[in-house]
Design an enzyme around this catalytic site. Sequence first.
Site, PDB file in Angstrom:
ATOM      1  N   ASP A 238     -12.761   5.260   2.310  1.00  0.00           N
ATOM      2  CA  ASP A 238     -11.324   5.405   2.556  1.00  0.00           C
ATOM      3  C   ASP A 238     -10.935   6.881   2.587  1.00  0.00           C
ATOM      4  O   ASP A 238     -10.903   7.535   1.550  1.00  0.00           O
ATOM      5  CB  ASP A 238     -10.564   4.654   1.446  1.00  0.00           C
ATOM      6  CG  ASP A 238      -9.050   4.778   1.589  1.00  0.00           C
ATOM      7  OD1 ASP A 238      -8.575   5.495   2.493  1.00  0.00           O
ATOM      8  OD2 ASP A 238      -8.338   4.146   0.789  1.00  0.00           O
TER       9      ASP A 238
ATOM     10  N   LYS B 152       2.880  11.235  -3.623  1.00  0.00           N
ATOM     11  CA  LYS B 152       1.750  10.614  -4.317  1.00  0.00           C
ATOM     12  C   LYS B 152       0.811  11.662  -4.917  1.00  0.00           C
ATOM     13  O   LYS B 152       0.127  11.401  -5.894  1.00  0.00           O
ATOM     14  CB  LYS B 152       1.004   9.737  -3.311  1.00  0.00           C
ATOM     15  CG  LYS B 152      -0.032   8.826  -3.913  1.00  0.00           C
ATOM     16  CD  LYS B 152      -0.496   7.851  -2.876  1.00  0.00           C
ATOM     17  CE  LYS B 152      -1.685   7.051  -3.269  1.00  0.00           C
ATOM     18  NZ  LYS B 152      -2.062   6.121  -2.196  1.00  0.00           N
TER      19      LYS B 152
ATOM     20  N   ASP C 128       0.881  -1.160   0.000  1.00  0.00           N
ATOM     21  CA  ASP C 128       0.000   0.000   0.000  1.00  0.00           C
ATOM     22  C   ASP C 128       0.919   1.211   0.000  1.00  0.00           C
ATOM     23  O   ASP C 128       1.530   1.540   1.016  1.00  0.00           O
ATOM     24  CB  ASP C 128      -0.868  -0.047   1.277  1.00  0.00           C
ATOM     25  CG  ASP C 128      -1.622   1.260   1.530  1.00  0.00           C
ATOM     26  OD1 ASP C 128      -1.645   2.121   0.638  1.00  0.00           O
ATOM     27  OD2 ASP C 128      -2.186   1.398   2.638  1.00  0.00           O
TER      28      ASP C 128
ATOM     29  N   GLU D 223      -7.209   0.735  -4.170  1.00  0.00           N
ATOM     30  CA  GLU D 223      -7.141   0.604  -2.705  1.00  0.00           C
ATOM     31  C   GLU D 223      -8.441   0.068  -2.086  1.00  0.00           C
ATOM     32  O   GLU D 223      -8.399  -0.861  -1.279  1.00  0.00           O
ATOM     33  CB  GLU D 223      -6.740   1.949  -2.079  1.00  0.00           C
ATOM     34  CG  GLU D 223      -5.267   2.245  -2.303  1.00  0.00           C
ATOM     35  CD  GLU D 223      -4.914   3.703  -2.169  1.00  0.00           C
ATOM     36  OE1 GLU D 223      -5.765   4.499  -1.706  1.00  0.00           O
ATOM     37  OE2 GLU D 223      -3.791   4.068  -2.545  1.00  0.00           O
TER      38      GLU D 223
END
Length: 609
Positions: free
Chosen positions: A193, A70, A8, A171
């Site tokens: 999330d 990211k 992850d 994810e």
Amino acid sequence: MERVIGIDLGTTNSCVAIVEDGVPTVIPNRGGYKTTPSMVAVTEAGKRLVGHIAKRQAITNAENTVYAAKRLIGRKWSSPQVKNAVLTASYKIIEGPHGDVRIQLRDKTYSVPEISAMVLQEMKVCAEDYLSEPVSKAVVTVPAYFNDTQRQATKDAGQIAGLDVIRIVNEPTAAALAYGFGKTMEKTIAVFDLGGGTFDISVLEIGAGGVFKVIATAGDTFLGGEDFDARIIDWLVQGFKDQHGVDLRQDRMALQRLKDAAEKAKCELSTVTETEINLPFIISSGRNEALHLQRVLTRSTLESLCEDLVERCIEICKQTLEDARLDRDEVEDVVLVGGMTRMPRVQDSVKEFFGREPSKGVHPDEVVALGAAVQGSALVDETKQMILLDVTPHALGIMTFGSNFEELIPQNTTVPTARSKIFTTSRDRQTAVKILVMQGEHQKATENELLGEFILTGLRSAPKGQVEIEVTFEINSDGIVSVSAKDLENGQQQSIQVTASSGLTKEEVGRMMEDAKEYMVERQSSDEFEGLKQEAEKLIGDIERMFPQVEQIVASSDFGRDAIGKARGIVEKARAAIVKRDSAAVKEHMESLARTHRMFKGVVSRPHG
Ligand code: AMP
């Protein structure tokens, strides 16, 4: 059978897992932590630091420490997100040679995949240490809302790190895999999330025989914990201005301290109802006196400051359920993922909206990596019965005459998939067409993202509209797109895989892989304690050098004397831990050292009368 790790790769933290004897397990890093900060730094001596060790020195080496890479991966230099990051990041972001983004650390520039590769490599080494064998294959997760370019760039990062990324998984889908692992059930679930930088929501059906089908997915790549922190910072800055007439934003060091304090307060307010934010010597007044920031933040104030952010998440959930043509009560369980879902207000809103208590069975920080590991092991082990049917998060199509967007693959189509459509020429005797491959939901093509382009030549010369061209889109299981165009009469054909779009050419990826390899030899042989010791000694040395000056400035107040006394105590304890070569204790004192260092720096860097 070859082992596959699941990674992850998070905005704030990363996590690696593996399926061991049939059980998905998180692999701790060398410090014993289950997650590793996604941070990378280069020290004055040119040494690369990754993870906790990079985070610990972030304040004192802010320009050469990268966080939240990211948010930049796979983005164009011209994108508003990059423009925003250029203004706010403490490190230097510059334009790359292909209109992409590069990051300057000391005298070298790095592509964003190269930075992410350093984090991936760290995770790879953790796994290798743990398994005592080399690891070369990985499943890496990305937010469901990542577009093709961002996915490709993430794959490039894996390759640079010496990993064969056998699958990119969304994810929320990974979270669902971990949630459903080992259970036999038929259920519709939602995965909510909310992490440091992004928000994602997915609705999935878990079917008999291990079928995981994503029904709809949506999100916002610029909505996350950092936005909550920013609200607290605004509140602190405004309050300070009202009280002292001084703008804390002028001072980079003060701002960095505010940032840390805001995040800390936010996390604390998940378990207590009020917390004190205390930043001594945050700035000096116009009259050269040191000013302190001391304020109590309550949970209810935090909630009102961030109300609209939580509301935005819920709005996206609403839309996603509409897209999935589901009523709220058809969702049978809600899985919470991401550090921000620890905030009680977030949990309450989710509960209110879905009308049920969210699932407590999964760990929000680990579930995504565990799911990636589950997918990884299923991909190499045919005896594992699991089918994953993901969907494309964006519509895909081409630009047609008049800048219109012609959709070929609608949003939320199950992948892998292929679709074709016939187009015709728009001018007389037109012998070539340009295919602009786009991704997005707008009718106007210019509002969507351009993934790539190519020209189909050699068409038969004929009046407008008489030459038929078939355009075919294919999306593979990683969500990566290839497109072809064909003259239906003469069979002339052209195609592209939308790959070079991460901003890196094949040669560049190759060179970066070589660089990363060299670095790995260096990293594996370095002793963790030595690194820690160096960091701690540097901080202690700096603090000691500043002592006389700080004492002179602050000794007149009780507050100041107290702070000096505490600082001496911290230095002594850290010293003792170094002498004992006690890594864990040095680590423990590192944060206090860094805090003292920041405070001292703040005091001496300002003019005093
Ligand atoms: P992730 O990207 O999933 O690692 O989530 C990181 C985000 O979660 C950061 O913005 C953290 O500040 C936030 N976070 C972590 N722990 C908590 C907590 N206990 N309460 C509120 N937010 C938290």
